[in-house]
Scaffold this motif. Structure first.
Motif, mmCIF file in Angstrom:
data_model
loop_
_atom_site.group_PDB
_atom_site.id
_atom_site.type_symbol
_atom_site.label_atom_id
_atom_site.label_comp_id
_atom_site.label_asym_id
_atom_site.label_seq_id
_atom_site.Cartn_x
_atom_site.Cartn_y
_atom_site.Cartn_z
ATOM 1 N N SER A 38 0.817 -1.204 0.000
ATOM 2 C CA SER A 38 0.000 0.000 0.000
ATOM 3 C C SER A 38 0.857 1.264 0.000
ATOM 4 O O SER A 38 0.473 2.269 -0.581
ATOM 5 C CB SER A 38 -0.958 0.006 1.195
ATOM 6 O OG SER A 38 -0.233 0.051 2.401
ATOM 7 N N ASP A 41 3.221 0.895 -3.743
ATOM 8 C CA ASP A 41 2.667 0.480 -5.025
ATOM 9 C C ASP A 41 2.545 1.633 -6.014
ATOM 10 O O ASP A 41 3.007 1.535 -7.154
ATOM 11 C CB ASP A 41 1.307 -0.192 -4.828
ATOM 12 C CG ASP A 41 0.759 -0.731 -6.131
ATOM 13 O OD1 ASP A 41 1.496 -1.474 -6.815
ATOM 14 O OD2 ASP A 41 -0.388 -0.410 -6.477
ATOM 15 N N LYS A 42 1.956 2.726 -5.606
ATOM 16 C CA LYS A 42 1.759 3.849 -6.538
ATOM 17 C C LYS A 42 3.089 4.493 -6.916
ATOM 18 O O LYS A 42 3.291 4.888 -8.061
ATOM 19 C CB LYS A 42 0.811 4.892 -5.946
ATOM 20 C CG LYS A 42 -0.562 4.359 -5.565
ATOM 21 C CD LYS A 42 -1.247 3.623 -6.690
ATOM 22 C CE LYS A 42 -2.559 3.023 -6.255
ATOM 23 N NZ LYS A 42 -2.506 1.601 -5.983
ATOM 24 N N SER A 43 4.014 4.576 -5.961
ATOM 25 C CA SER A 43 5.325 5.146 -6.297
ATOM 26 C C SER A 43 6.083 4.229 -7.251
ATOM 27 O O SER A 43 6.817 4.703 -8.118
ATOM 28 C CB SER A 43 6.148 5.434 -5.043
ATOM 29 O OG SER A 43 6.398 4.252 -4.335
ATOM 30 N N HIS A 45 4.658 2.362 -9.579
ATOM 31 C CA HIS A 45 4.053 2.629 -10.888
ATOM 32 C C HIS A 45 4.592 3.935 -11.464
ATOM 33 O O HIS A 45 4.973 4.001 -12.638
ATOM 34 C CB HIS A 45 2.526 2.701 -10.767
ATOM 35 C CG HIS A 45 1.874 1.369 -10.703
ATOM 36 N ND1 HIS A 45 1.415 0.714 -11.817
ATOM 37 C CD2 HIS A 45 1.623 0.557 -9.647
ATOM 38 C CE1 HIS A 45 0.891 -0.442 -11.453
ATOM 39 N NE2 HIS A 45 1.012 -0.565 -10.139
ATOM 40 N N PHE A 46 4.599 4.972 -10.641
ATOM 41 C CA PHE A 46 5.091 6.280 -11.078
ATOM 42 C C PHE A 46 6.526 6.177 -11.606
ATOM 43 O O PHE A 46 6.825 6.617 -12.714
ATOM 44 C CB PHE A 46 5.015 7.277 -9.919
ATOM 45 C CG PHE A 46 5.770 8.543 -10.176
ATOM 46 C CD1 PHE A 46 5.198 9.553 -10.917
ATOM 47 C CD2 PHE A 46 7.063 8.711 -9.694
ATOM 48 C CE1 PHE A 46 5.899 10.722 -11.171
ATOM 49 C CE2 PHE A 46 7.766 9.876 -9.942
ATOM 50 C CZ PHE A 46 7.185 10.891 -10.684
ATOM 51 N N SER A 92 -6.722 -1.828 -11.055
ATOM 52 C CA SER A 92 -6.710 -0.579 -10.284
ATOM 53 C C SER A 92 -6.576 0.623 -11.211
ATOM 54 O O SER A 92 -5.550 0.792 -11.884
ATOM 55 C CB SER A 92 -5.547 -0.588 -9.286
ATOM 56 O OG SER A 92 -5.425 0.675 -8.670
ATOM 57 N N LEU A 94 -6.320 3.560 -10.081
ATOM 58 C CA LEU A 94 -5.293 4.396 -9.452
ATOM 59 C C LEU A 94 -3.886 4.014 -9.911
ATOM 60 O O LEU A 94 -3.017 4.875 -10.025
ATOM 61 C CB LEU A 94 -5.390 4.319 -7.932
ATOM 62 C CG LEU A 94 -6.619 4.995 -7.323
ATOM 63 C CD1 LEU A 94 -6.648 4.775 -5.814
ATOM 64 C CD2 LEU A 94 -6.658 6.477 -7.650
ATOM 65 N N ASP A 95 -3.654 2.734 -10.199
ATOM 66 C CA ASP A 95 -2.353 2.320 -10.739
ATOM 67 C C ASP A 95 -2.142 2.926 -12.127
ATOM 68 O O ASP A 95 -1.050 3.417 -12.435
ATOM 69 C CB ASP A 95 -2.257 0.796 -10.818
ATOM 70 C CG ASP A 95 -2.083 0.141 -9.458
ATOM 71 O OD1 ASP A 95 -1.874 0.863 -8.462
ATOM 72 O OD2 ASP A 95 -2.169 -1.103 -9.401
ATOM 73 N N ALA A 98 -1.325 6.494 -11.671
ATOM 74 C CA ALA A 98 0.078 6.658 -11.262
ATOM 75 C C ALA A 98 1.003 6.470 -12.466
ATOM 76 O O ALA A 98 2.002 7.197 -12.604
ATOM 77 C CB ALA A 98 0.426 5.674 -10.147
ATOM 78 N N ASP A 99 0.685 5.516 -13.344
ATOM 79 C CA ASP A 99 1.452 5.330 -14.581
ATOM 80 C C ASP A 99 1.426 6.623 -15.406
ATOM 81 O O ASP A 99 2.462 7.081 -15.907
ATOM 82 C CB ASP A 99 0.866 4.200 -15.431
ATOM 83 C CG ASP A 99 0.856 2.844 -14.751
ATOM 84 O OD1 ASP A 99 1.569 2.662 -13.742
ATOM 85 O OD2 ASP A 99 0.122 1.963 -15.229
#
Length: 127
Positions: A38, A41-43, A45-46, A92, A94-95, A98-99
């Motif tokens: 949690s 994950d987004k970082s 992807h970024f 997701s 949100l993923d 983030a991409d």
């Protein structure tokens, strides 16, 4: 003959190495640590799509900006679909967001990098 580290061909190879590594990590990891996932994950992807955009730009200068973005977003969607179908995780949005942010920051970074002496003297003369 040794290939230069900063040639378009080298960046193409770096791009595909990263693409394969990201695909592997995104679709085969079976160890789940909820807190780590949690938080990072987004970082992840970024950063992955930031690096992919930079390498795609440096390796394939002949592709348009729109095509580069479409290709990377299609790759991001493909990862989410594979994760959903494999049961590794759910799709997701949100993923994918983030991409997209990683791609946009990559575009902005390249825009400013192209104005530096390093880019003008090294990358333009060697490509």
């Amino acid at each position: 003959m040794i290939m230069p580290l900063f040639s378009a061909r080298s960046f193409q190879i770096y791009f595909y190495i990263c693409l394969i590594a990201i695909e592997f990590l995104a679709t085969t990891t079976t160890v789940h640590i909820e807190l780590v996932e949690s938080m990072w994950d987004k970082s992840n992807h970024f950063m992955a799509f930031f690096v992919l955009y930079i390498l795609l730009f440096l390796g394939y200068k002949n592709l348009t900006l729109v095509l580069k973005v479409v290709l990377l977003l299609a790759f991001g969607l493909q990862i989410e679909i594979v994760q959903e179908l494999s049961g590794r995780s759910s799709f997701s949005v949100l993923d994918v967001f983030a991409d997209s942010i990683g791609i946009v920051i990559g575009i902005v970074t390249i825009h400013f990098f192209k104005q530096t002496k390093i880019y003008k003297s090294f990358f333009i003369s060697s490509m």
